[in-house]
Design a protein around this motif. Structure first.
Motif, PDB file in Angstrom:
ATOM      1  N   LYS A   1       0.671  -1.236  -0.014  1.00 12.92           N
ATOM      2  CA  LYS A   1      -0.063  -0.094  -0.103  1.00 12.92           C
ATOM      3  C   LYS A   1       0.880   1.211   0.117  1.00 12.92           C
ATOM      4  O   LYS A   1       1.932   1.268   0.555  1.00 12.92           O
TER       5      LYS A   1
ATOM      6  N   SER B   1      -1.642   8.142  -0.821  1.00  9.76           N
ATOM      7  CA  SER B   1      -1.758   9.060  -2.032  1.00  9.76           C
ATOM      8  C   SER B   1      -1.272  10.511  -1.518  1.00  9.76           C
ATOM      9  O   SER B   1      -1.458  10.742  -0.368  1.00  9.76           O
TER      10      SER B   1
ATOM     11  N   SER C   1      -5.549   8.969   1.406  1.00  8.27           N
ATOM     12  CA  SER C   1      -5.894   7.936   1.256  1.00  8.27           C
ATOM     13  C   SER C   1      -4.990   6.870   1.179  1.00  8.27           C
ATOM     14  O   SER C   1      -3.876   7.422   0.449  1.00  8.27           O
TER      15      SER C   1
ATOM     16  N   THR D   1     -11.067  -3.047  -3.198  1.00  7.97           N
ATOM     17  CA  THR D   1      -9.997  -3.387  -4.178  1.00  7.97           C
ATOM     18  C   THR D   1      -9.632  -4.838  -3.957  1.00  7.97           C
ATOM     19  O   THR D   1     -10.134  -5.499  -3.247  1.00  7.97           O
TER      20      THR D   1
ATOM     21  N   LYS E   1      -3.698   3.594  -0.969  1.00  7.43           N
ATOM     22  CA  LYS E   1      -3.891   2.833  -2.393  1.00  7.43           C
ATOM     23  C   LYS E   1      -3.196   1.616  -2.337  1.00  7.43           C
ATOM     24  O   LYS E   1      -2.076   1.429  -2.290  1.00  7.43           O
TER      25      LYS E   1
END
Length: 522
Positions: A256, A259, A265, A512, A267
């Motif tokens: 991960k 961002s 957050s 995701t 991603k």
């Protein structure tokens, strides 16, 4: 008298002590609020007390097969290549998570399981790693999950199992890696190579790209630091490591990154890069992927047979429309030729001949029959293209849930869900042999012994429900003719799959691929 002056750093030291005490009190308060299902320390202490009651090794012969599980380890016994050693793993029943510390030995010739109970066994865990050398199996790390999945404990303990005596021994050695799971460990000559993994602190998930070597002759850990300016793989978990001659290969994984937007957050990144490590210089180099490499995926399994690495399974998320996602659990088998660095899909001889027969029959079938028998959505497609989205998603769910390949066909149904057979469909069914194949899954165990590939357990998901598997398949890698189902899926799991695929497989979710595979892709 002059004014007393404070010694430099004294105030800072006091502040740090106060902060540490405050953190300790806060941690104690939070521990008091924990429910029994959250208190991992209490659970592990209770398990430890039970283990202490064991006085001798006990082996139960011809026991039932292990319960369904994923993230366990499956190792071929180096003393007897027709025996598999299964340890640990986890099972989620839809409400609670169960973590195992049991040890099974499976004779693939006699088709018999043995359950081994030993004093001083490791505490239960999943997502650990196991390596076999001589008459020993070495296990490092892994994690214990609370029943409600709210808390995780990561291990950094190192264990050795003597396969001759079934005795465990914990190796308390300096310089070992930090607590983690999702790492990978492989054997190179007389050394164990360990790379990467992750550690969940509840507030954040930390990924690693550190490299450790354990010398089996000297019984010493050594961390290999990157040289200034040297190429090095990024931090990740859930990748695969494998060895060929004097090269160590790394492929894929997950991590991960935060961002740069205002919300900071996170991603998820599914890696599809490939690296090689030279164990003489400890230098990493990127490998160009030739041939037909598999698409990006998480939770796949890999192992090596002679000059070829084999990849099976994994999961991808497909955006169907808007925020609707479809998770596709794959059962593809790929080969990576280690001496030429070329990828290729592995088609079995029986499967290939069946597809050829299907193609010939389809040429004589009406177009509308062809469309229903051979839906556009197969395990190899990464997009869904159809005017009727719901129908396509339903086809995918049926394909995933079936232990047969798509060429076995599904009964054509009308709006009332009643079977409707066409003459052409009956002709196809009667002319095609049955093709047995493991269903798509993630985090399955995979091992090779005596030119035979074994795949056990793993996890899949249908319509937001996790299905943990307990089936065992084998494939003769010299013949590559057909999969053999040694242990079929237990009946209640098969029933769940059938019930889940009766409805539409559409799921309104923005999850995701990482979330689908669970927070810990291992």
């Amino acid at each position: 008298m002059g004014k007393k002056t404070k010694k430099p750093g004294k105030g800072k030291e006091k502040t740090e002590k106060k902060t540490a005490k405050a953190e300790e009190k806060k941690a104690r308060r939070e521990t008091k609020k924990l429910s029994p299902e959250d208190d991992i320390d209490a659970i592990l202490l209770s398990i430890q007390k039970e283990e202490a009651k064991k006085k001798e090794v006990h082996v139960d012969d011809n026991v039932p097969a292990p319960s369904p599980r994923s993230n366990c380890s499956l190792t071929v016994n180096p003393l007897k290549e027709t025996e598999l050693i299964l340890y640990g793993g986890e099972f989620y029943n839809g409400n609670k998570t169960f973590v195992y510390g049991d040890l099974f030995r499976y004779d693939v010739e006699k088709l018999e399981w043995k359950l081994v109970s030993s004093p001083n066994s490791p505490p239960p865990r999943s997502a650990h790693q196991a390596v076999a050398w001589k008459n020993y199996i070495y296990i490092f790390g892994g994690e214990f999950t609370s029943p409600n999945q709210e808390r995780f404990h990561h291990y950094k303990d190192f264990w050795m199992l003597d396969l001759k005596t079934n005795q465990w021994e914990q190796l308390n050695l300096k310089g070992c890696p930090s607590p983690r799971s999702g790492h990978r460990m492989i054997l190179y000559k007389h050394k164990i190579i360990l790379f990467g993994g992750f550690y969940d602190t509840l507030r954040e998930v930390r990924y690693y790209n550190d490299l450790f070597v354990f010398d089996l002759d000297q019984f010493k850990w050594q961390e290999i630091k990157p040289k200034p300016g040297a190429m090095w793989p990024t931090a990740r978990s859930g990748f695969q490591l494998f060895v060929y001659q004097d090269d160590i290969f790394l492929y894929g994984g997950y991590s991960k990154e935060v961002s740069s937007d205002k919300n900071n957050s996170e991603k998820g990144i599914v890696h599809s890069d490939m690296w090689s490590l030279d164990p003489k210089t400890w230098e990493w180099n990127k490998v160009k992927k030739g041939g037909m490499p598999p698409g990006p995926r998480a939770g796949f399994s890999m192992c090596v047979h002679k000059r070829r690495a084999l990849l099976f399974g994994g999961v991808v998320d497909m955006e169907v429309e808007g925020d609707v996602m479809m998770s596709l659990f794959l059962n593809e088998l790929y080969g990576f030729q280690l001496d030429t660095s070329r990828w290729y899909p592995l088609e079995l001889r029986k499967e290939k001949s069946t597809k050829d027969k299907l193609k010939k029959v389809e040429q004589n079938c009406p177009d509308d029959v062809n469309k229903k028998i051979n839906p556009a959505c197969t395990a190899r497609e990464e997009t869904v293209e159809s005017e009727d989205e719901e129908s396509n998603i339903d086809d995918i769910s049926k394909n995933i849930a079936s232990n047969m390949s798509i060429v076995d066909g599904e009964n054509l149904t009308n709006s009332d869900e009643k079977p409707k057979e066409s003459g052409a469909k009956l002709d196809i069914q009667s002319s095609l042999p049955e093709v047995v194949k493991p269903c798509g899954r993630i985090n399955a165990c995979m091992a090779v012994g005596r030119d035979t590939l074994y795949i056990y357990g793993g996890m899949m998901e249908i319509k937001d429900q996790e299905i943990t598997l307990d089936d065992l398949y084998s494939l003769n890698l010299s013949k590559l003719d057909e999969w053999k189902c040694i242990i079929p899926m237990i009946e209640n799991m098969r029933t769940i799959l059938q019930e889940k695929t009766k409805g539409k497989g559409k799921r309104k979710s923005t999850k995701t691929v990482r979330q689908v595979a669970g927070e810990r892709v291992t």
